[in-house]
Write a protein that holds these residues in place. Structure first.
Motif, PDB file in Angstrom:
ATOM      1  N   ILE A 178       0.843  -1.189   0.000  1.00  0.00           N
ATOM      2  CA  ILE A 178       0.000   0.000   0.000  1.00  0.00           C
ATOM      3  C   ILE A 178       0.877   1.237   0.000  1.00  0.00           C
ATOM      4  N   GLU A 179       0.367   2.283  -0.595  1.00  0.00           N
ATOM      5  CA  GLU A 179       1.074   3.566  -0.618  1.00  0.00           C
ATOM      6  C   GLU A 179       0.572   4.412   0.538  1.00  0.00           C
ATOM      7  N   PHE A 180       1.492   5.128   1.175  1.00  0.00           N
ATOM      8  CA  PHE A 180       1.124   6.018   2.269  1.00  0.00           C
ATOM      9  C   PHE A 180       1.957   7.282   2.162  1.00  0.00           C
ATOM     10  N   THR A 181       1.310   8.428   2.361  1.00  0.00           N
ATOM     11  CA  THR A 181       2.022   9.706   2.349  1.00  0.00           C
ATOM     12  C   THR A 181       2.061  10.253   3.766  1.00  0.00           C
ATOM     13  N   ALA A 182       3.266  10.457   4.278  1.00  0.00           N
ATOM     14  CA  ALA A 182       3.459  10.972   5.633  1.00  0.00           C
ATOM     15  C   ALA A 182       3.101  12.459   5.679  1.00  0.00           C
ATOM     16  N   LEU A 183       2.993  13.008   6.865  1.00  0.00           N
ATOM     17  CA  LEU A 183       2.693  14.423   7.050  1.00  0.00           C
ATOM     18  C   LEU A 183       3.722  15.300   6.351  1.00  0.00           C
ATOM     19  N   SER A 184       4.958  14.838   6.290  1.00  0.00           N
ATOM     20  CA  SER A 184       6.036  15.587   5.631  1.00  0.00           C
ATOM     21  C   SER A 184       5.900  15.608   4.116  1.00  0.00           C
ATOM     22  N   LEU A 195       4.322   0.410   1.724  1.00  0.00           N
ATOM     23  CA  LEU A 195       4.344  -0.477   2.883  1.00  0.00           C
ATOM     24  C   LEU A 195       3.928  -1.875   2.467  1.00  0.00           C
ATOM     25  N   ASN A 196       4.742  -2.857   2.822  1.00  0.00           N
ATOM     26  CA  ASN A 196       4.432  -4.240   2.498  1.00  0.00           C
ATOM     27  C   ASN A 196       3.582  -4.834   3.614  1.00  0.00           C
ATOM     28  N   ILE A 197       2.365  -5.223   3.252  1.00  0.00           N
ATOM     29  CA  ILE A 197       1.469  -5.889   4.195  1.00  0.00           C
ATOM     30  C   ILE A 197       1.603  -7.385   3.934  1.00  0.00           C
ATOM     31  N   LYS A 198       2.126  -8.094   4.912  1.00  0.00           N
ATOM     32  CA  LYS A 198       2.383  -9.526   4.747  1.00  0.00           C
ATOM     33  C   LYS A 198       1.081 -10.313   4.697  1.00  0.00           C
ATOM     34  N   PRO A 199       1.094 -11.470   4.015  1.00  0.00           N
ATOM     35  CA  PRO A 199      -0.095 -12.329   4.012  1.00  0.00           C
ATOM     36  C   PRO A 199      -0.500 -12.712   5.433  1.00  0.00           C
ATOM     37  N   GLN A 200      -1.804 -12.856   5.629  1.00  0.00           N
ATOM     38  CA  GLN A 200      -2.403 -13.247   6.902  1.00  0.00           C
ATOM     39  C   GLN A 200      -2.177 -12.211   8.014  1.00  0.00           C
TER      40      GLN A 200
END
Length: 156
Positions: A90-96, A102-107
């Motif tokens: 997933i893509e995430f944009t920080a406050l900066s 971010l890699n979201i692992k299976p399970q």
């Protein structure tokens, strides 16, 4: 007096121009906004106004995407339960403004928190972290093959 600042200004610091009336007449001053200033915190500014001291209470506007706890920032990201099961990036944009993948692992379990080190607020050399809460949702449409696989695995 009170100054309202954004969470972005808390992150970067900066300055704000104030205009007000004193016994000496109209005054315009530039006030430094310290990095990491906390909601309700007061600062004393000597020698900004003639024959006086300026005390400012800083108020931080609520932010729709980020919540502050100390130096740490918290955000929620909607994620499909199917992505939690199978894993995804997933893509995430920080406050900066910095973008992260971010890699979201299976399970991965619903409502887990993902920590991004060093992406919180900074004060006096201390740096907070960014925490991302994975908020699950069920997709409106799920392929029948996926539903069949879930039912088969449940019956094992």
């Amino acid at each position: 007096t009170t100054i309202w600042v954004s969470l972005e200004q808390v992150l970067t610091g900066g300055e704000q121009v104030l205009q007000f009336r004193t016994n000496s007449g109209n005054q315009t001053v530039r006030v430094d906004i310290p990095k990491g200033i906390d909601n309700g915190q007061q600062m004393r500014y000597d020698n900004l106004i003639p024959d006086g001291v300026l005390i400012i209470e800083f108020r931080v506007h609520p932010n729709d995407k980020f919540r502050r706890e100390g130096l740490d920032l918290y955000s929620e990201v909607d994620i499909s339960v199917l992505d939690l099961i199978a894993g995804t990036d997933i893509e995430f944009t920080a406050l900066s403004g910095t973008k992260f993948s971010l890699n979201i692992k299976p399970q991965t379990q619903p409502h887990n928190k993902v920590r991004v080190s060093g992406q919180g607020l900074q004060v006096n050399g201390q740096v907070g972290d960014q925490y991302i809460l994975l908020k699950p949702f069920i997709p409106d449409r799920i392929d029948n093959a996926i539903l069949d696989a879930i039912l088969q695995s449940r019956n094992k």
